[in-house]
Design a protein around this motif. Structure first.
Motif, PDB file in Angstrom:
ATOM      1  N   ARG A 252       0.808  -1.214   0.000  1.00  0.00           N
ATOM      2  CA  ARG A 252       0.000   0.000   0.000  1.00  0.00           C
ATOM      3  C   ARG A 252       0.841   1.264   0.000  1.00  0.00           C
ATOM      4  N   GLN A 253       1.975   1.220   0.685  1.00  0.00           N
ATOM      5  CA  GLN A 253       2.850   2.394   0.710  1.00  0.00           C
ATOM      6  C   GLN A 253       3.396   2.691  -0.683  1.00  0.00           C
ATOM      7  N   LEU A 254       3.819   1.629  -1.409  1.00  0.00           N
ATOM      8  CA  LEU A 254       4.295   1.823  -2.776  1.00  0.00           C
ATOM      9  C   LEU A 254       3.161   2.301  -3.672  1.00  0.00           C
ATOM     10  N   GLN A 255       1.962   1.774  -3.464  1.00  0.00           N
ATOM     11  CA  GLN A 255       0.820   2.218  -4.274  1.00  0.00           C
ATOM     12  C   GLN A 255       0.534   3.702  -4.042  1.00  0.00           C
ATOM     13  N   LYS A 256       0.642   4.126  -2.789  1.00  0.00           N
ATOM     14  CA  LYS A 256       0.414   5.542  -2.477  1.00  0.00           C
ATOM     15  C   LYS A 256       1.462   6.419  -3.166  1.00  0.00           C
ATOM     16  N   ALA A 257       2.732   5.999  -3.090  1.00  0.00           N
ATOM     17  CA  ALA A 257       3.793   6.754  -3.766  1.00  0.00           C
ATOM     18  C   ALA A 257       3.604   6.722  -5.278  1.00  0.00           C
ATOM     19  N   TYR A 258       3.161   5.581  -5.764  1.00  0.00           N
ATOM     20  CA  TYR A 258       2.876   5.411  -7.203  1.00  0.00           C
ATOM     21  C   TYR A 258       1.859   6.448  -7.660  1.00  0.00           C
ATOM     22  N   ASP A 259       0.740   6.557  -6.914  1.00  0.00           N
ATOM     23  CA  ASP A 259      -0.316   7.492  -7.294  1.00  0.00           C
ATOM     24  C   ASP A 259       0.173   8.930  -7.265  1.00  0.00           C
ATOM     25  N   ILE A 261       3.212  10.034  -7.833  1.00  0.00           N
ATOM     26  CA  ILE A 261       4.037  10.257  -9.034  1.00  0.00           C
ATOM     27  C   ILE A 261       3.163  10.337 -10.272  1.00  0.00           C
ATOM     28  N   TYR A 262       2.247   9.405 -10.374  1.00  0.00           N
ATOM     29  CA  TYR A 262       1.393   9.309 -11.574  1.00  0.00           C
ATOM     30  C   TYR A 262       0.641  10.609 -11.833  1.00  0.00           C
ATOM     31  N   HIS A 263       0.110  11.204 -10.790  1.00  0.00           N
ATOM     32  CA  HIS A 263      -0.714  12.402 -10.975  1.00  0.00           C
ATOM     33  C   HIS A 263       0.108  13.660 -11.226  1.00  0.00           C
ATOM     34  N   GLN A 264       1.434  13.553 -11.133  1.00  0.00           N
ATOM     35  CA  GLN A 264       2.278  14.706 -11.442  1.00  0.00           C
ATOM     36  C   GLN A 264       2.993  14.573 -12.789  1.00  0.00           C
ATOM     37  N   LEU A 265       2.737  13.492 -13.479  1.00  0.00           N
ATOM     38  CA  LEU A 265       3.375  13.301 -14.789  1.00  0.00           C
ATOM     39  C   LEU A 265       2.788  14.256 -15.814  1.00  0.00           C
ATOM     40  N   PRO A 266       3.603  14.703 -16.785  1.00  0.00           N
ATOM     41  CA  PRO A 266       3.076  15.574 -17.838  1.00  0.00           C
ATOM     42  C   PRO A 266       2.045  14.832 -18.693  1.00  0.00           C
ATOM     43  N   SER A 267       1.139  15.591 -19.289  1.00  0.00           N
ATOM     44  CA  SER A 267       0.080  14.976 -20.083  1.00  0.00           C
ATOM     45  C   SER A 267       0.623  14.299 -21.336  1.00  0.00           C
ATOM     46  N   ASN A 268       1.737  14.790 -21.838  1.00  0.00           N
ATOM     47  CA  ASN A 268       2.354  14.195 -23.029  1.00  0.00           C
ATOM     48  C   ASN A 268       3.135  12.942 -22.626  1.00  0.00           C
ATOM     49  N   ARG A 269       2.587  11.777 -22.933  1.00  0.00           N
ATOM     50  CA  ARG A 269       3.218  10.532 -22.511  1.00  0.00           C
ATOM     51  C   ARG A 269       4.510  10.221 -23.268  1.00  0.00           C
ATOM     52  N   LEU A 279      10.963  15.521 -16.604  1.00  0.00           N
ATOM     53  CA  LEU A 279      10.599  14.874 -15.345  1.00  0.00           C
ATOM     54  C   LEU A 279      11.504  15.283 -14.186  1.00  0.00           C
ATOM     55  N   ASN A 280      12.307  16.316 -14.387  1.00  0.00           N
ATOM     56  CA  ASN A 280      13.251  16.734 -13.338  1.00  0.00           C
ATOM     57  C   ASN A 280      12.563  17.016 -12.007  1.00  0.00           C
ATOM     58  N   ALA A 281      11.383  17.656 -12.064  1.00  0.00           N
ATOM     59  CA  ALA A 281      10.707  18.070 -10.832  1.00  0.00           C
ATOM     60  C   ALA A 281      10.211  16.884 -10.016  1.00  0.00           C
ATOM     61  N   ILE A 282       9.819  15.810 -10.694  1.00  0.00           N
ATOM     62  CA  ILE A 282       9.259  14.667  -9.959  1.00  0.00           C
ATOM     63  C   ILE A 282      10.242  13.491  -9.869  1.00  0.00           C
ATOM     64  N   ARG A 283      11.439  13.651 -10.449  1.00  0.00           N
ATOM     65  CA  ARG A 283      12.396  12.547 -10.374  1.00  0.00           C
ATOM     66  C   ARG A 283      12.772  12.206  -8.929  1.00  0.00           C
ATOM     67  N   PRO A 284      12.913  13.186  -8.014  1.00  0.00           N
ATOM     68  CA  PRO A 284      13.192  12.811  -6.617  1.00  0.00           C
ATOM     69  C   PRO A 284      12.142  11.861  -6.031  1.00  0.00           C
ATOM     70  N   LEU A 285      10.866  12.035  -6.426  1.00  0.00           N
ATOM     71  CA  LEU A 285       9.824  11.124  -5.947  1.00  0.00           C
ATOM     72  C   LEU A 285      10.051   9.717  -6.488  1.00  0.00           C
TER      73      LEU A 285
END
Length: 414
Positions: A252-259, A261-269, A279-285
């Protein structure tokens, strides 16, 4: 720090130089005379002589004896084979080919450590050294595009440093021409003939020259087991993406961290690549996610990997004595992190596509059981939901049609 296990030196001379002719004379002499004549033909060591005479004497002092000349195909050149090789060198000289001379020198203690030299009997595993030389020269010739080049070599013995001397020429030169210029940028002309002065370019790529040393060293100290262990630990154990996915499904902890990260990804996949600057801003996560995964699920394997990398760094520094191996461990760990990071992003991409598929089918089949609409992270999870729903449905055709649509939508690009 002790001397490096392997060092090398390379130099080239023109066809008209005394150095070229000296080597031809050297090839024509008996083995005993070649040993005594070692210093005056060996132009590859001129730079060492000029820059540091003590270093030159330490590494390259006159050998106690010299092996027979060998080549890419023969361990010992017979008189007939020697004559053929001399003819090729003369042809190269007449064609104005350059001569490249390489010296690969060993620390005898390093040879002894790897079981290739016995200091009591002064015996060397010459076959391994010759085969390593062949591998090195084959690669150099290929990488430099000099497929017609020929070479001869000999192993030279002394008390402190056994070394291999190699001379290479092109009977039919392939190098580009070089035209020296005067201070005004004009080409120079010979006072005797009036012809433009030119020569072939002799500089070889530095990375190819470095490979000479590493190829010879690899033959003497087999690194395959060491590198295979690192590869297995980094790719098959710590970096196994299936294990990452399995942990993600149940933690569950990994799932929480996963979510998060996922919601901060840019819209352009298209930008969902671990080392992409977007992805520099969210790479620490993501780095923290990977660290937590390794700590909880792969800590023992990661410890073994670090030990294997430390061993490799020690070997490289002991062998080559070069600072460029300081970052060997760091680069391997960075590659591992990037692999796990890209695995995470790949799963998120599948998650995105699965959610898109569910949203479309929810509109089309609003009355389908809730188990189908439940959140899933991949096509496999959606299929599992389908299988469960199938047993609750009487209409097999409707089920099959929906499953086909789901698979089609999931594989489509959004």
């Amino acid at each position: 720090m002790s001397s490096p296990g392997v060092i090398d030196s390379t130099k080239f001379v023109s066809a008209t130089s005394q150095g070229f002719q000296s080597y031809l004379d050297y090839m024509n002499r008996p083995e005993a005379v070649r040993t005594n004549a070692y210093d005056w033909y060996n132009v590859a060591m001129d730079d060492l002589k000029e820059s540091n005479f003590d270093t030159y004497n330490y590494y390259m002092s006159n050998p106690e004896k010299t092996s027979a000349l060998f080549s890419d195909a023969h361990d010992f050149l017979t008189p007939e084979q020697m004559e053929q090789m001399i003819d090729l060198f003369k042809q190269a000289q007449e064609s104005r080919s350059l001569m490249w001379q390489h010296v690969v020198s060993f620390d005898n203690a390093w040879l002894e450590k790897h079981g290739r030299y016995d200091p009591l009997t002064h015996s060397l595993d010459e076959e391994v050294v010759m085969n390593g030389t062949r591998s090195a020269m084959k690669e150099l010739i290929h990488n430099e595009g000099m497929e017609g080049a020929v070479w001869t070599a000999a192993i030279h013995y002394n008390t402190d440093n056994i070394h291999v001397h190699i001379a290479m020429v092109e009977p039919e030169p392939t190098r580009k021409k070089y035209y020296p210029l005067d201070k005004n940028g004009n080409r120079l002309y010979s006072k005797e003939t009036g012809e433009v002065i030119w020569d072939y370019k002799g500089k070889l790529h530095q990375k190819n020259l470095e490979r000479i040393k590493s190829q010879v060293a690899s033959a003497i100290a087999d690194q395959s087991e060491m590198l295979a262990k690192i590869n297995d630990l980094s790719r098959q154990q710590v970096g196994n993406r299936d294990s990452l996915y399995h942990a993600l499904r149940h933690d569950r902890q990994l799932q929480k961290a996963y979510d998060k990260i996922y919601h901060q990804l840019p819209s352009n996949r298209q930008l969902w690549k671990y080392n992409n600057n977007a992805l520099n801003a969210i790479r620490p996560l993501m780095e923290q996610f990977i660290d937590d995964y390794i700590e909880h699920y792969r800590s023992d394997e990661f410890k073994h990997l670090n030990e294997a990398l430390d061993h490799a760094v020690f070997f490289y520094k002991e062998t080559y004595g070069e600072s460029r191996y300081d970052d060997f461990k760091e680069s391997k760990l960075n590659a591992l992190e990037a692999s796990l990071g890209n695995g995470l992003l790949k799963d998120m991409n599948e998650f995105y596509k699965a959610n898109q598929t569910q949203a479309k089918l929810l509109v089309k089949y609003p009355n389908y059981p809730h188990s189908f609409h439940s959140r899933g992270r991949s096509l496999n999870h959606l299929n599992a939901a389908f299988e469960k729903s199938y047993h609750e449905q009487k209409n097999l055709r409707d089920y099959e049609r929906m499953k086909e649509e789901m698979e089609y939508e999931n594989n489509a690009e959004y």
